[in-house]
Design a protein around this motif. Structure first.
Motif, mmCIF file in Angstrom:
data_model
loop_
_atom_site.group_PDB
_atom_site.id
_atom_site.type_symbol
_atom_site.label_atom_id
_atom_site.label_comp_id
_atom_site.label_asym_id
_atom_site.label_seq_id
_atom_site.Cartn_x
_atom_site.Cartn_y
_atom_site.Cartn_z
ATOM 1 N N VAL A 64 0.860 -1.194 0.000
ATOM 2 C CA VAL A 64 0.000 0.000 0.000
ATOM 3 C C VAL A 64 0.890 1.235 0.000
ATOM 4 C CG1 VAL A 64 -1.705 1.303 1.332
ATOM 5 C CG2 VAL A 64 -1.910 -1.189 1.112
ATOM 6 N N THR A 65 0.577 2.173 -0.875
ATOM 7 C CA THR A 65 1.375 3.397 -0.993
ATOM 8 C C THR A 65 0.782 4.565 -0.228
ATOM 9 O OG1 THR A 65 0.238 3.926 -3.072
ATOM 10 C CG2 THR A 65 2.338 2.720 -3.213
ATOM 11 N N ARG A 66 -0.546 4.632 -0.137
ATOM 12 C CA ARG A 66 -1.169 5.678 0.682
ATOM 13 C C ARG A 66 -2.631 5.331 0.917
ATOM 14 N NH1 ARG A 66 -1.907 8.359 -4.367
ATOM 15 N NH2 ARG A 66 -3.951 9.375 -4.537
ATOM 16 N N THR B 258 -2.428 1.300 -4.188
ATOM 17 C CA THR B 258 -1.256 0.452 -4.382
ATOM 18 C C THR B 258 -0.597 0.871 -5.697
ATOM 19 O OG1 THR B 258 -2.297 -1.302 -5.674
ATOM 20 C CG2 THR B 258 -2.570 -1.404 -3.284
ATOM 21 N N CYS C 148 -0.243 -3.869 10.208
ATOM 22 C CA CYS C 148 1.118 -4.103 9.707
ATOM 23 C C CYS C 148 2.124 -4.390 10.814
ATOM 24 C CB CYS C 148 1.597 -2.887 8.909
ATOM 25 S SG CYS C 148 0.503 -2.424 7.566
ATOM 26 N N LEU D 93 4.138 3.916 6.026
ATOM 27 C CA LEU D 93 2.780 4.043 5.515
ATOM 28 C C LEU D 93 1.966 5.033 6.347
ATOM 29 C CD1 LEU D 93 0.439 3.222 3.671
ATOM 30 C CD2 LEU D 93 0.013 1.291 5.228
ATOM 31 N N GLU D 94 2.031 4.897 7.660
ATOM 32 C CA GLU D 94 1.365 5.829 8.580
ATOM 33 C C GLU D 94 2.405 6.268 9.605
ATOM 34 O OE1 GLU D 94 -1.545 7.250 8.722
ATOM 35 O OE2 GLU D 94 -2.449 6.267 6.967
#
Length: 426
Positions: A209-211, A222, A236, A243-244
């Motif tokens: 996942v990118t954002r 993605t 995760c 990511l976060e």
């Protein structure tokens, strides 16, 4: 696209055959999108799929690639800080709420194994062992605390009984928990993934996942696709990356190491004749058990970063030999490391980043059972029953002193301090 390989573990060498799970391509919609196909994500996904929701799981590597497929495989109740500590720090209401859930995770795992006929080599019985007089008193207090919480499947063993169960003279006492046990952790994750898919759930491997775009619905992006979902769960743990960032800053990945010997066959019948799993009472504890083909799996210690197999064996073999000196010539067939996520409070971090964006992380070493509990709790919250979720979400969590730059050295110094206490027996 080639997927990242599993760690060079005994588990990867003896896992279940898996179906192809291609990366996400294009745009899809779901009721819930879950990021991470470890225990937290899979447990949540399975509960939601059983309730009839459309669920898509996105996994950057493979099912069970992280801690869920590398851990010691031991089902240990409660949390990394027990209920008496929770009560002292957070009050009786928090202790009552979390205490009521302290033994649920292992029950969920055993129910899943039975319901879906999961071939994960489950064996009942877990033993906590004491090396010092102080630790014997700790076991006695531990038993009394859990029995006050209604957990009655405990038995305190003396030195002779513990030696007979373990095959080692190291220990002064042991506390047997008949309700727990041990599993092949990667096969458990793989079996749960296939159970989820049997209910119509979808898993995309090799799909980082990118954002995440906040909103109702949220959109999870993605490299080659996106998922539009009413709810999103970030699951995760130690492999969240950036990511976060606000989640990454709250906890610290720590490595633990495990080795697996050659099959012992009938050469050492005195090694774990009980077939229980064992962990000692040290702060930097040792843990060990037998595999289904009678290898000794032995783990322990904490490092901050991965290590190569030769280094892992050099760290763990001396620990193994202190417990089982008769295995001095045994061959080590596998050595691996993996990260778990440590929080400053040693309690898990659970909450919302927005109204429909949930997270759970930081099991601090008690992940096998807690992740299965929190999967049920997250599913309840998504379906509108948030009381148990709120019991975890209301716990305060402080950052590590010194921020991200100094959290590793400060924590390493703390670990050295407690290791010295263990060695001195104080």
């Amino acid at each position: 696209m080639s997927l990242p390989p599993h760690a060079p573990s005994y588990y990867a060498a003896s896992g279940l055959p898996q179906p192809a799970r291609p990366p996400l391509q294009g745009a899809v919609e779901a009721d819930v999108c879950i990021i991470g196909a470890g225990y937290t994500g899979l447990s949540t996904a399975l509960h939601l799929a059983e309730a009839g929701l459309r669920v898509v799981v996105l996994e950057a590597a493979r099912v069970g690639w992280g801690a869920s497929g590398r851990n010691g495989g031991q089902l240990v109740h409660s949390y990394s800080r027990d209920i008496d500590v929770i009560e002292a720090r957070h009050g009786p209401e928090a202790a009552r709420a979390l205490g009521a859930m302290a033994f649920e995770g292992a029950a969920i795992i055993k129910a899943r194994i039975a319901q879906y006929q999961l071939d994960c080599h489950f064996q009942p019985g877990g033993l906590f062992t004491a090396l010092t007089a102080r630790q014997v008193r700790q076991l006695e207090a531990h038993q009394a605390l859990w029995e006050r919480l209604g957990h009655r499947e405990l038995a305190l063993l003396d030195a002779r009984e513990t030696e007979a169960a373990v095959g080692s003279r190291r220990y002064r006492a042991g506390l047997l928990d008949r309700s727990t046990g041990h599993v092949h952790p990667l096969r458990l994750a793989q079996g749960e993934a296939m159970a989820f898919e049997s209910l119509g759930g979808v898993i995309h491997e090799g799909t980082a996942v990118t954002r995440i775009d906040r909103g109702e619905p949220a959109i999870v992006h993605t490299a080659q696709g996106q998922v539009k979902a009413r709810f999103v769960v970030v699951a995760c743990n130690a492999y969240i990356g950036q990511l976060e960032p606000q989640l990454a800053a709250r906890a610290m990945p720590c490595g633990t190491q495990v080795i697996a010997t050659e099959p012992l066959g009938d050469r050492f019948p005195e090694v774990l004749p009980s077939n229980w799993c064992v962990e000692d009472c040290n702060f930097l504890l040792d843990y060990f058990r037998l595999s289904a083909d009678r290898r000794l799996l032995y783990g322990g210690g904490v490092v901050y970063g991965a290590r190569d197999p030769a280094h892992i064996e050099a760290v763990i073999r001396p620990k193994l030999l202190r417990t089982f000196p008769q295995l001095r010539d045994v061959r080590i067939d596998h050595a691996w490391t993996g990260n778990f996520l440590l929080t400053l409070s040693r309690l898990p971090q659970v909450g919302r980043l927005s109204d429909n964006l949930y997270f759970s992380q930081g099991c601090s070493g008690h992940g096998v059972t807690f992740t299965h509990l929190i999967g049920r709790v997250l599913a309840e919250a998504i379906r509108g029953q948030a009381e148990r979720f709120d019991a975890f979400a209301s716990l305060p969590h402080l950052p590590f002193p010194g921020g991200r730059l100094f959290r590793v050295p400060f924590t390493a110094l703390g670990a050295l301090y407690y290791d010295l206490r263990d060695r001195l027996g104080i």
